[in-house]
Design an enzyme around this catalytic site. Structure first.
Site, short mmCIF file in Angstrom:
data_model
loop_
_atom_site.label_atom_id
_atom_site.label_comp_id
_atom_site.label_asym_id
_atom_site.label_seq_id
_atom_site.Cartn_x
_atom_site.Cartn_y
_atom_site.Cartn_z
N GLU A 20 -14.89 39.65 56.13
CA GLU A 20 -15.15 38.20 56.15
C GLU A 20 -16.31 37.87 57.10
O GLU A 20 -16.48 38.49 58.14
CB GLU A 20 -13.88 37.48 56.62
CG GLU A 20 -14.03 35.98 56.65
CD GLU A 20 -12.68 35.31 56.56
OE1 GLU A 20 -11.92 35.60 55.60
OE2 GLU A 20 -12.39 34.50 57.45
N HIS A 79 -15.63 30.53 50.29
CA HIS A 79 -14.49 29.67 50.60
C HIS A 79 -14.91 28.22 50.33
O HIS A 79 -16.08 27.87 50.43
CB HIS A 79 -14.10 29.77 52.08
CG HIS A 79 -13.60 31.13 52.49
ND1 HIS A 79 -12.73 31.30 53.54
CD2 HIS A 79 -13.83 32.36 51.99
CE1 HIS A 79 -12.46 32.59 53.68
NE2 HIS A 79 -13.12 33.26 52.75
N LYS A 167 1.25 26.51 44.28
CA LYS A 167 -0.19 26.81 44.39
C LYS A 167 -0.57 27.93 43.42
O LYS A 167 -1.58 27.84 42.72
CB LYS A 167 -0.46 27.21 45.84
CG LYS A 167 -1.89 27.37 46.20
CD LYS A 167 -2.16 26.99 47.66
CE LYS A 167 -1.96 28.09 48.64
NZ LYS A 167 -2.44 27.72 49.99
N GLN A 178 -2.87 34.93 56.15
CA GLN A 178 -3.27 34.69 57.53
C GLN A 178 -3.08 36.00 58.28
O GLN A 178 -2.27 36.85 57.87
CB GLN A 178 -2.36 33.58 58.11
CG GLN A 178 -2.60 33.21 59.56
CD GLN A 178 -3.98 32.66 59.79
OE1 GLN A 178 -4.94 33.43 59.79
NE2 GLN A 178 -4.09 31.36 59.98
P1 FAD Z 1 -2.19 24.03 51.62
O1 FAD Z 1 -1.90 25.15 50.69
O2 FAD Z 1 -2.56 22.73 51.05
O3 FAD Z 1 -1.00 23.93 52.62
C1 FAD Z 1 -1.10 23.14 53.83
C2 FAD Z 1 0.29 22.66 54.23
O4 FAD Z 1 0.74 21.70 53.24
C3 FAD Z 1 1.36 23.74 54.27
O5 FAD Z 1 2.23 23.47 55.32
C4 FAD Z 1 2.07 23.61 52.92
O6 FAD Z 1 3.41 24.07 52.97
C5 FAD Z 1 1.99 22.09 52.70
N1 FAD Z 1 1.99 21.69 51.29
C6 FAD Z 1 1.30 22.28 50.27
N2 FAD Z 1 1.54 21.61 49.12
C7 FAD Z 1 2.38 20.58 49.41
C8 FAD Z 1 2.99 19.52 48.67
N3 FAD Z 1 2.76 19.39 47.35
N4 FAD Z 1 3.79 18.64 49.32
C9 FAD Z 1 4.02 18.76 50.66
N5 FAD Z 1 3.47 19.74 51.42
C10 FAD Z 1 2.66 20.63 50.81
N6 FAD Z 1 -10.21 26.92 57.08
C11 FAD Z 1 -11.46 26.46 56.96
O7 FAD Z 1 -11.77 25.34 57.46
N7 FAD Z 1 -12.43 27.17 56.31
C12 FAD Z 1 -12.19 28.39 55.76
O8 FAD Z 1 -13.08 29.02 55.19
C13 FAD Z 1 -10.87 28.92 55.88
N8 FAD Z 1 -10.54 30.12 55.34
C14 FAD Z 1 -9.23 30.57 55.41
C15 FAD Z 1 -8.92 31.81 54.80
C16 FAD Z 1 -7.60 32.29 54.86
C17 FAD Z 1 -7.27 33.60 54.18
C18 FAD Z 1 -6.61 31.55 55.56
C19 FAD Z 1 -5.19 32.09 55.65
C20 FAD Z 1 -6.92 30.34 56.16
C21 FAD Z 1 -8.24 29.84 56.09
N9 FAD Z 1 -8.58 28.60 56.66
C22 FAD Z 1 -9.88 28.14 56.56
C23 FAD Z 1 -7.58 27.79 57.38
C24 FAD Z 1 -6.88 26.78 56.43
O9 FAD Z 1 -7.82 25.86 55.93
C25 FAD Z 1 -5.79 26.05 57.21
O10 FAD Z 1 -4.74 26.94 57.53
C26 FAD Z 1 -5.23 24.76 56.57
O11 FAD Z 1 -4.44 24.11 57.58
C27 FAD Z 1 -4.34 24.96 55.35
O12 FAD Z 1 -5.07 25.27 54.23
P2 FAD Z 1 -4.28 25.73 52.89
O13 FAD Z 1 -5.29 25.89 51.84
O14 FAD Z 1 -3.39 26.87 53.19
O15 FAD Z 1 -3.42 24.41 52.63
#
Ligand code: FAD
Length: 292
Positions: A20, A79, A167, A178
């Site tokens: 990455e 991303h 998802k 993570q």
């Molecule tokens: P989601 O999948 O939307 O989940 C976020 C929260 O919402 C979770 O607690 C989930 O349980 C909850 N949720 C999901 N759907 C629902 C629903 N329908 N109703 C109620 N609750 C719900 N951040 C950056 O800014 N840039 C990056 O490039 C980046 N790359 C990453 C790469 C990886 C592999 C990982 C693991 C993380 C990365 N992150 C990055 C961090 C990430 O953006 C954060 O962890 C963010 O807080 C959550 O993103 P997500 O896409 O997992 O969110």
């Protein structure tokens, strides 16, 4: 060749090791940065991913960097986050990726900006909505994030898994975890994910911790559990940067070997723009991961 979907690599048992990168800050010399891309590409990872607005880098460069990765002969993942953007902005980035022939997107919600009203009516609420949008927009390979220790905002790991299944059902071709520092956390998570009906490849995210300052930041941001074995290393070597780097690389290498020995074929190194660190780990695995 570089325009391949990473799902083609992840749907086989052949070991893949990917790395990455994060973009430089706005106004920095993108040309200098491109040399780092070249160095990372020379390591021949299975693919290279570039973050979007994380770790202080600017999201403005992500598409261009992904294009540069592809030009260096390595499949690129761009991303894309949505929490800080309007739907219109997100759609324009998707169109730009399409125009440049970048077919791999890691779709994320991103962290919610402090003191912001979120979501506004013209924003996606969760990554699931972004994934559905990307799926409708074209023939992309879509990845999503998952959290073996639970996402920090989730009320429980069970609830987090329910949303993770939604998802995947929205169109995720694979997931990347993570970081975690104890492989049992990953094995336990996989057991629960499979039971929940999640059957896409789950790439194991490994963070080589090469300076003691990283650990505090990681724990406060993600709430990761740090095993006593690792804390002992930090205690012993924190004041000796060269020793700490070597110990961090060895710890990450050991984690990866254990994962592969237990049948986990796909590993992602959070290499943080450090070809020296990623290269040392790859060298340690030279007879385990055959670079093609
Ligand atoms: P989601 O999948 O939307 O989940 C976020 C929260 O919402 C979770 O607690 C989930 O349980 C909850 N949720 C999901 N759907 C629902 C629903 N329908 N109703 C109620 N609750 C719900 N951040 C950056 O800014 N840039 C990056 O490039 C980046 N790359 C990453 C790469 C990886 C592999 C990982 C693991 C993380 C990365 N992150 C990055 C961090 C990430 O953006 C954060 O962890 C963010 O807080 C959550 O993103 P997500 O896409 O997992 O969110």
């Amino acid at each position: 060749m570089t325009n391949i979907k990473v799902s083609e690599l992840l749907n086989t048992d052949r070991v893949t090791i990917s790395c990455e990168m994060f973009p430089p800050k706005k106004g920095s010399q993108l040309n200098d940065y491109k040399k780092t891309v070249e160095e990372m590409a020379r390591l021949k990872p299975a693919y290279l991913s570039c973050t979007y607005g994380a770790t202080g880098g600017t999201s403005d460069y992500t598409v261009e960097i992904a294009d540069t990765i592809n030009q260096n002969g390595v499949p690129a993942i761009a991303h894309l986050t949505c929490a800080s953007s309007t739907k219109e902005k997100v759609r324009s980035v998707i169109e730009e990726l399409k125009a440049r022939g970048i077919c791999n997107i890691l779709a994320l919600r991103g962290d919610i900006p402090e003191n912001a009203d979120f979501p506004l009516p013209d924003q996606y609420h969760h990554a699931t909505e972004l994934i559905a949008e990307i799926k409708a927009a074209g023939d992309f390979c879509i990845g999503g994030a998952c959290y073996p220790e639970g996402h920090p905002e989730a009320a429980s790991r069970e609830e987090d898994l329910v949303h993770l299944k939604e998802k995947v059902d929205a169109g995720c071709d694979y997931l990347t975890t993570q970081m975690f520092f104890d492989n049992n956390i990953y094995y336990n998570f996989m057991y629960k994910a499979l039971k929940k009906g999640i059957h896409v490849p789950v790439v194991a995210g490994i963070m080589p911790v090469t300076n003691a300052g990283q650990i505090g930041r990681i724990v406060s941001l993600s709430g990761n559990l740090v095993p006593a074995k690792f804390l002992t290393i930090v205690d012993r070597f924190a004041d000796d940067p060269k020793a700490m780097k070597q110990a961090g690389i060895a710890y990450a290498t050991e984690q990866i070997i254990d994962l592969i020995a237990n049948g986990v074929s796909h590993i992602h190194i959070y290499s943080m723009n450090r070809p020296d660190v990623a290269g040392s780990i790859m060298d340690n695995l030279s007879d385990i991961y055959i670079r093609s």
